[in-house]
Write an enzyme that holds these catalytic residues in place. Structure first.
Site, mmCIF file in Angstrom:
data_model
loop_
_atom_site.group_PDB
_atom_site.id
_atom_site.type_symbol
_atom_site.label_atom_id
_atom_site.label_comp_id
_atom_site.label_asym_id
_atom_site.label_seq_id
_atom_site.Cartn_x
_atom_site.Cartn_y
_atom_site.Cartn_z
ATOM 1 N N CYS A 161 9.597 1.793 3.490
ATOM 2 C CA CYS A 161 10.497 0.691 3.860
ATOM 3 C C CYS A 161 11.908 1.202 4.070
ATOM 4 C CB CYS A 161 10.473 -0.394 2.808
ATOM 5 S SG CYS A 161 11.163 0.170 1.274
ATOM 6 N N GLU A 211 -4.914 -3.763 -2.067
ATOM 7 C CA GLU A 211 -6.368 -3.550 -2.049
ATOM 8 C C GLU A 211 -6.749 -2.344 -1.184
ATOM 9 O OE1 GLU A 211 -4.521 -5.839 -0.738
ATOM 10 O OE2 GLU A 211 -5.478 -6.969 0.882
ATOM 11 N N PHE A 216 0.815 -1.227 0.000
ATOM 12 C CA PHE A 216 0.000 0.000 0.000
ATOM 13 C C PHE A 216 0.845 1.272 0.000
ATOM 14 C CE2 PHE A 216 0.912 -0.080 4.542
ATOM 15 C CZ PHE A 216 1.039 1.271 4.832
HETATM 16 P P1 NAD Z 1 1.585 -6.604 3.039
HETATM 17 O O1 NAD Z 1 2.624 -7.676 3.108
HETATM 18 O O2 NAD Z 1 0.466 -6.645 4.004
HETATM 19 O O3 NAD Z 1 0.892 -6.629 1.582
HETATM 20 C C1 NAD Z 1 1.646 -6.629 0.402
HETATM 21 C C2 NAD Z 1 0.849 -7.352 -0.683
HETATM 22 O O4 NAD Z 1 0.661 -8.717 -0.285
HETATM 23 C C3 NAD Z 1 -0.534 -6.763 -0.928
HETATM 24 O O5 NAD Z 1 -0.783 -6.737 -2.316
HETATM 25 C C4 NAD Z 1 -1.459 -7.721 -0.201
HETATM 26 O O6 NAD Z 1 -2.730 -7.825 -0.807
HETATM 27 C C5 NAD Z 1 -0.728 -9.044 -0.293
HETATM 28 N N1 NAD Z 1 -1.003 -9.912 0.851
HETATM 29 C C6 NAD Z 1 -1.247 -9.520 2.130
HETATM 30 N N2 NAD Z 1 -1.466 -10.597 2.913
HETATM 31 C C7 NAD Z 1 -1.346 -11.680 2.115
HETATM 32 C C8 NAD Z 1 -1.460 -13.095 2.349
HETATM 33 N N3 NAD Z 1 -1.719 -13.584 3.558
HETATM 34 N N4 NAD Z 1 -1.271 -13.921 1.312
HETATM 35 C C9 NAD Z 1 -0.990 -13.446 0.089
HETATM 36 N N5 NAD Z 1 -0.892 -12.126 -0.196
HETATM 37 C C10 NAD Z 1 -1.056 -11.254 0.810
HETATM 38 O O7 NAD Z 1 2.349 -5.211 3.078
HETATM 39 P P2 NAD Z 1 1.724 -3.755 3.188
HETATM 40 O O8 NAD Z 1 1.191 -3.557 4.556
HETATM 41 O O9 NAD Z 1 0.841 -3.480 2.026
HETATM 42 O O10 NAD Z 1 3.031 -2.866 2.995
HETATM 43 C C11 NAD Z 1 3.897 -2.518 4.030
HETATM 44 C C12 NAD Z 1 5.075 -3.457 4.114
HETATM 45 O O11 NAD Z 1 5.782 -3.460 2.871
HETATM 46 C C13 NAD Z 1 6.101 -3.013 5.141
HETATM 47 O O12 NAD Z 1 6.570 -4.160 5.821
HETATM 48 C C14 NAD Z 1 7.206 -2.393 4.309
HETATM 49 O O13 NAD Z 1 8.488 -2.412 4.896
HETATM 50 C C15 NAD Z 1 7.163 -3.254 3.109
HETATM 51 N N6 NAD Z 1 7.772 -2.605 1.965
HETATM 52 C C16 NAD Z 1 8.992 -3.041 1.571
HETATM 53 C C17 NAD Z 1 9.629 -2.427 0.523
HETATM 54 C C18 NAD Z 1 10.973 -2.894 0.075
HETATM 55 O O14 NAD Z 1 11.396 -2.475 -0.988
HETATM 56 N N7 NAD Z 1 11.669 -3.732 0.805
HETATM 57 C C19 NAD Z 1 9.015 -1.351 -0.141
HETATM 58 C C20 NAD Z 1 7.748 -0.944 0.278
HETATM 59 C C21 NAD Z 1 7.137 -1.585 1.346
#
Ligand code: NAD
Length: 498
Positions: free
Chosen positions: A280, A175, A148
């Site tokens: 991140c 989403e 997100f």
């Molecule tokens: P998230 O892991 O909750 O979601 C990321 C994606 O995975 C979304 O599209 C979501 O729909 C999907 N997802 C969520 N739960 C799932 C499941 N159980 N099974 C399959 N798919 C699933 O992450 P978020 O809250 O959207 O984003 C924040 C996180 O992303 C933080 O931990 C941040 O550090 C990380 N992030 C990392 C980077 C990087 O480059 N390392 C960059 C941006 C964000």
């Protein structure tokens, strides 16, 4: 209420039974709803990408680059609308959203160079009359799953390069704030991309699992939290797919006693609280070397934080906006509570910010915590909110050992005037992206982005040169055209040149 659907084969698809609300985090209101794709809908998107693949793969790279040039122009021409959509659903203030977009556009600019980037390697006369070359071919249908916090930039890390390399793409955005991503997909169609080359499905685990389990998907790029990154990586690998899965972070900044403290404070303010700490690469831990440095840092930070303005994206004088959901706000506040309960001192407390006119928004004010220790839960976990924790150590070695011991290794930074110390730090620290007096060392588009340890699962980093390698596979061809009438004899030994 506005319903956000999918884009499959160039058409908006709004059929489906499951949906969830999309909030405006500044008002706390569910202003839209997003459809959650079923397995069947995702399979339609994959089928559309599969059908578009042969023609797109054979489209000359210069023509694919022209679509990217046009796409870049459209992103620039529609920047305000894109930032508005980011603000409405993510809550980011306009100039931060503009920064995200600009960083995304730079990836499109890099992809415009695809004819040059796809040039192979050629060797003449590897044997008598034999030439050999390597070329980089697309993989087929590839997928991206994005978080997100950068609804435009992170998708732009992935699909422009994947598509420029000749692949077709299925994107599953977050989403929680899907509209800006869908809008840029419309712009890509307007730029002349053939239908089916780029498809977007909104959804949750059902959509993700369909992408992971479908044999037609050849590679998966993921960015999100570490537990999900690990799941995506292991499942994709078990299913024989190439995968890069970027995860969470806990980025430390070492503040050395010789640092320019005013500069360090300015840099830390932006890097810790910008985008509400939902980056991140946010600096969430300051490691102060020596009590004198710690005391000076705390005093100056406390003073500077008086001027921080948290509020809605609609007021561009604000420094940062709300966090993404009410649940996430409660989680961030819970971490502040736990640090305090564990014995740390909350020096500036952002737990109950008053934002006039936005009483139901998901706001957390800038928070500064002193006396944090590595044993505390708030230190070990990623908070992903506007919270800066200060850990006091007595030497640079102790600071580096602390960083190396943490499970994450995304970004880090040192504030110092000592070149030798800075060089030692960048040479030895076990972190993928390092800043020297640079608080957010996010690599530019022509380098590649990736952390170490549990911040990245996979070998190739995101975008830049690694992006080209991730979205292509090498083929090496060895060729001989014997002169007319010349026949080679039979040989059963390994071909060699003596
Ligand atoms: P998230 O892991 O909750 O979601 C990321 C994606 O995975 C979304 O599209 C979501 O729909 C999907 N997802 C969520 N739960 C799932 C499941 N159980 N099974 C399959 N798919 C699933 O992450 P978020 O809250 O959207 O984003 C924040 C996180 O992303 C933080 O931990 C941040 O550090 C990380 N992030 C990392 C980077 C990087 O480059 N390392 C960059 C941006 C964000």
């Amino acid at each position: 209420m506005n319903t956000i659907g999918h884009i499959i084969n160039g058409n908006e698809v709004t059929e489906g039974t499951r949906q969830q609300p999309v909030y405006n985090p500044a008002t706390g209101e569910a202003e839209k709803q997003v459809l959650l794709a079923s397995q069947e809908t995702v399979e339609q998107a994959i089928a559309s990408a599969q059908e578009a693949y042969p023609a797109w793969r054979n489209t000359p790279p210069i023509k694919r680059a022209r679509v990217m040039f046009k796409f870049k122009e459209l992103l620039e021409a529609n920047a305000e609308k894109i930032c508005q959509l980011i603000g409405e659903e993510h809550g980011k203030i306009p100039h931060d959203a503009m920064g995200e977009l600009q960083r995304g556009i730079e990836n499109v600019e890099y992809a415009c160079g695809i004819p040059e980037l796809l040039k192979g390697e050629h060797s003449r006369n590897v044997g008598p009359g034999i030439d050999s070359w390597s070329e980089f071919q697309p993989l087929g249908v590839v997928a991206g799953i994005t978080p997100f916090n950068f609804p435009v930039m992170v998708p732009l890390w992935m699909f422009p390069m994947a598509i420029a390399c000749g692949n077709t793409f299925v994107l599953k955005p977050s989403e929680r704030d899907p509209s800006s991503t869908l809008y840029i997909a419309e712009l890509l169609k307007e730029a002349g991309l053939p239908d089916g080359v780029f498809n977007v499905v909104n959804g949750d685990k059902e959509a993700v699992d369909t992408l992971l389990n479908d044999a037609r998907i050849k590679a998966v790029s993921f960015v999100g939290s570490t537990p999900i990154a690990e799941y995506i990586y292991s499942t994709a690998n078990a299913n024989g797919k190439r995968c890069q899965a970027l995860g969470g972070a806990k980025n430390h900044a070492i503040v050395m006693p010789d640092a320019d403290m005013d500069n360090a404070v300015n840099q830390l303010l932006g890097a810790a609280f910008g985008s509400s700490g939902e980056r991140c690469m946010a600096l969430s831990v300051a490691v102060a070397v020596g009590d004198a440095a710690a005391d000076a840092l705390i005093a100056k930070m406390k003073d500077a934080m008086k001027g921080l303005k948290v509020g809605a994206y609609t007021d561009s004088s604000n420094d940062f906006g709300p966090v993404i959901t009410a649940a996430h706000r409660d989680k961030v506040v819970g971490f502040i509570d736990s640090a305090e309960a564990d014995g740390a001192t909350v020096v500036v407390d952002g737990r109950n910010p008053q934002v006039a006119g936005h009483e139901n928004g998901f706001f957390v004010g800038g928070t500064l915590i002193d006396g944090v220790t590595p044993q505390m839960n708030s230190y070990q976990q990623e908070i992903f909110g506007p919270v800066l924790q200060v850990v006091r150590v007595s030497s640079m070695d102790e600071a580096m050992a602390l960083i190396d011991a943490h499970e994450y290794g995304n970004g880090t930074c040192i504030f110092t005037r000592d070149g030798e110390a800075a060089r030692y730090f960048s040479d030895n620290i076990q972190v993928g992206m390092v800043g020297i007096n640079v608080p957010l060392p996010v690599p530019v588009a022509y380098h590649s982005f990736g952390g170490w340890k549990r911040s990245l699962f996979g070998d190739l980093h995101a975008y830049g040169p690694d992006g080209v390698r991730f979205y292509t596979k090498r083929k090496t061809i060895t060729q001989r055209w014997p002169s007319a009438g010349v026949r080679e004899g039979v040989s059963f030994s390994m071909p060699t040149l003596k």
